[in-house]
Design a protein around this motif. Structure first.
Motif, PDB file in Angstrom:
ATOM      1  N   GLU A   1       0.840  -1.196   0.000  1.00 42.11           N
ATOM      2  CA  GLU A   1       0.000   0.000   0.000  1.00 42.11           C
ATOM      3  C   GLU A   1       0.875   1.247   0.000  1.00 42.11           C
ATOM      4  O   GLU A   1       1.989   1.245   0.538  1.00 42.11           O
ATOM      5  CB  GLU A   1      -0.899   0.022   1.238  1.00 42.11           C
ATOM      6  CG  GLU A   1      -0.135   0.059   2.551  1.00 42.11           C
ATOM      7  CD  GLU A   1      -1.019   0.216   3.771  1.00 42.11           C
ATOM      8  OE1 GLU A   1      -2.221   0.459   3.638  1.00 42.11           O
ATOM      9  OE2 GLU A   1      -0.477   0.113   4.894  1.00 42.11           O
ATOM     10  N   GLY A   2       0.329   2.329  -0.586  1.00 41.84           N
ATOM     11  CA  GLY A   2       1.039   3.596  -0.582  1.00 41.84           C
ATOM     12  C   GLY A   2       0.943   4.256   0.783  1.00 41.84           C
ATOM     13  O   GLY A   2      -0.154   4.425   1.304  1.00 41.84           O
TER      14      GLY A   2
ATOM     15  N   TYR B   1      -0.244  11.708   2.479  1.00 43.63           N
ATOM     16  CA  TYR B   1      -0.017  10.736   3.547  1.00 43.63           C
ATOM     17  C   TYR B   1      -1.260   9.883   3.710  1.00 43.63           C
ATOM     18  O   TYR B   1      -2.380  10.407   3.753  1.00 43.63           O
ATOM     19  CB  TYR B   1       0.290  11.439   4.864  1.00 43.63           C
ATOM     20  CG  TYR B   1       1.533  12.288   4.809  1.00 43.63           C
ATOM     21  CD1 TYR B   1       1.455  13.646   4.517  1.00 43.63           C
ATOM     22  CD2 TYR B   1       2.791  11.728   5.016  1.00 43.63           C
ATOM     23  CE1 TYR B   1       2.598  14.422   4.437  1.00 43.63           C
ATOM     24  CE2 TYR B   1       3.936  12.499   4.941  1.00 43.63           C
ATOM     25  CZ  TYR B   1       3.826  13.843   4.645  1.00 43.63           C
ATOM     26  OH  TYR B   1       4.964  14.611   4.554  1.00 43.63           O
ATOM     27  N   ALA B   2      -1.074   8.589   3.832  1.00 47.01           N
ATOM     28  CA  ALA B   2      -2.184   7.710   4.163  1.00 47.01           C
ATOM     29  C   ALA B   2      -2.707   8.088   5.541  1.00 47.01           C
ATOM     30  O   ALA B   2      -1.956   8.577   6.399  1.00 47.01           O
ATOM     31  CB  ALA B   2      -1.724   6.258   4.149  1.00 47.01           C
TER      32      ALA B   2
ATOM     33  N   GLY C   1       1.034  13.374  -5.589  1.00 41.76           N
ATOM     34  CA  GLY C   1       1.162  12.520  -4.413  1.00 41.76           C
ATOM     35  C   GLY C   1       0.081  11.463  -4.275  1.00 41.76           C
ATOM     36  O   GLY C   1       0.374  10.259  -4.255  1.00 41.76           O
ATOM     37  N   PRO C   2      -1.194  11.860  -4.166  1.00 41.60           N
ATOM     38  CA  PRO C   2      -2.244  10.852  -3.985  1.00 41.60           C
ATOM     39  C   PRO C   2      -2.382   9.912  -5.175  1.00 41.60           C
ATOM     40  O   PRO C   2      -2.753   8.741  -4.999  1.00 41.60           O
ATOM     41  CB  PRO C   2      -3.507  11.696  -3.769  1.00 41.60           C
ATOM     42  CG  PRO C   2      -3.183  13.039  -4.301  1.00 41.60           C
ATOM     43  CD  PRO C   2      -1.728  13.233  -4.114  1.00 41.60           C
ATOM     44  N   VAL C   3      -2.109  10.405  -6.376  1.00 40.48           N
ATOM     45  CA  VAL C   3      -2.220   9.535  -7.552  1.00 40.48           C
ATOM     46  C   VAL C   3      -1.149   8.452  -7.503  1.00 40.48           C
ATOM     47  O   VAL C   3      -1.420   7.269  -7.694  1.00 40.48           O
ATOM     48  CB  VAL C   3      -2.105  10.360  -8.855  1.00 40.48           C
ATOM     49  CG1 VAL C   3      -2.147   9.434 -10.057  1.00 40.48           C
ATOM     50  CG2 VAL C   3      -3.219  11.401  -8.929  1.00 40.48           C
ATOM     51  N   LEU C   4       0.076   8.863  -7.231  1.00 42.42           N
ATOM     52  CA  LEU C   4       1.174   7.896  -7.163  1.00 42.42           C
ATOM     53  C   LEU C   4       0.922   6.862  -6.082  1.00 42.42           C
ATOM     54  O   LEU C   4       1.101   5.659  -6.305  1.00 42.42           O
ATOM     55  CB  LEU C   4       2.489   8.630  -6.915  1.00 42.42           C
ATOM     56  CG  LEU C   4       3.721   7.771  -6.665  1.00 42.42           C
ATOM     57  CD1 LEU C   4       3.924   6.732  -7.762  1.00 42.42           C
ATOM     58  CD2 LEU C   4       4.957   8.646  -6.536  1.00 42.42           C
TER      59      LEU C   4
END
Length: 133
Positions: free
Chosen positions: A46-47, A60-61, A111-114
């Motif tokens: 998971e990212g 950030y998750a 960030g969120p896409v990656l």
């Protein structure tokens, strides 16, 4: 040949801190979004945290917000993950990821896409972080 080499493998106690580093070679570092992914035992990768190529738009998750930061130093071709107040659920193998800017609308939105991707241009081999409770 592109390489992304993680360092910072360690065993730490819950509540402790640790910094991971990922140094790349063979690619233009400042043309790549960069991220940290985590694979806990028995779970999918998971990212955790990702950042655009200019250093903006860090993602950030939810599980690490307020505890982790993801600075990058484009002059040193190095990405970091600074982890504080570590918890046992942070245990896992941490992978560095690099993905070329052409896949994204802007650095600030990368960030969120990656972090949502399963396929990226380059992966590091991973470094193990174990948090003991």
């Amino acid at each position: 040949q592109v390489q992304a080499v993680e360092s910072g493998r360690d065993l730490v106690q819950a509540g402790g801190s640790l910094r991971l580093s990922c140094t790349t070679s063979g690619l233009r570092f400042d043309d790549h979004g960069m991220g940290w992914f985590r694979q806990a035992p028995g779970k999918e990768r998971e990212g955790v945290s990702c950042i655009g190529w200019t250093g903006g738009g860090a993602y950030y998750a939810d599980s690490v917000k307020g505890r982790f930061t993801i600075p990058r130093d484009n002059a040193k071709n190095t990405l970091y993950l600074e982890m504080n107040n570590l918890k046992s659920k942070d245990t896992g193998t941490y992978y560095c990821a690099a993905d070329a800017y052409l896949s994204y609308v802007s650095s600030h939105r990368a960030g969120p896409v990656l972090c949502g991707k399963t396929n990226v241009d380059y992966w590091g081999k991973g470094t193990l972080v174990t948090v003991s409770s």
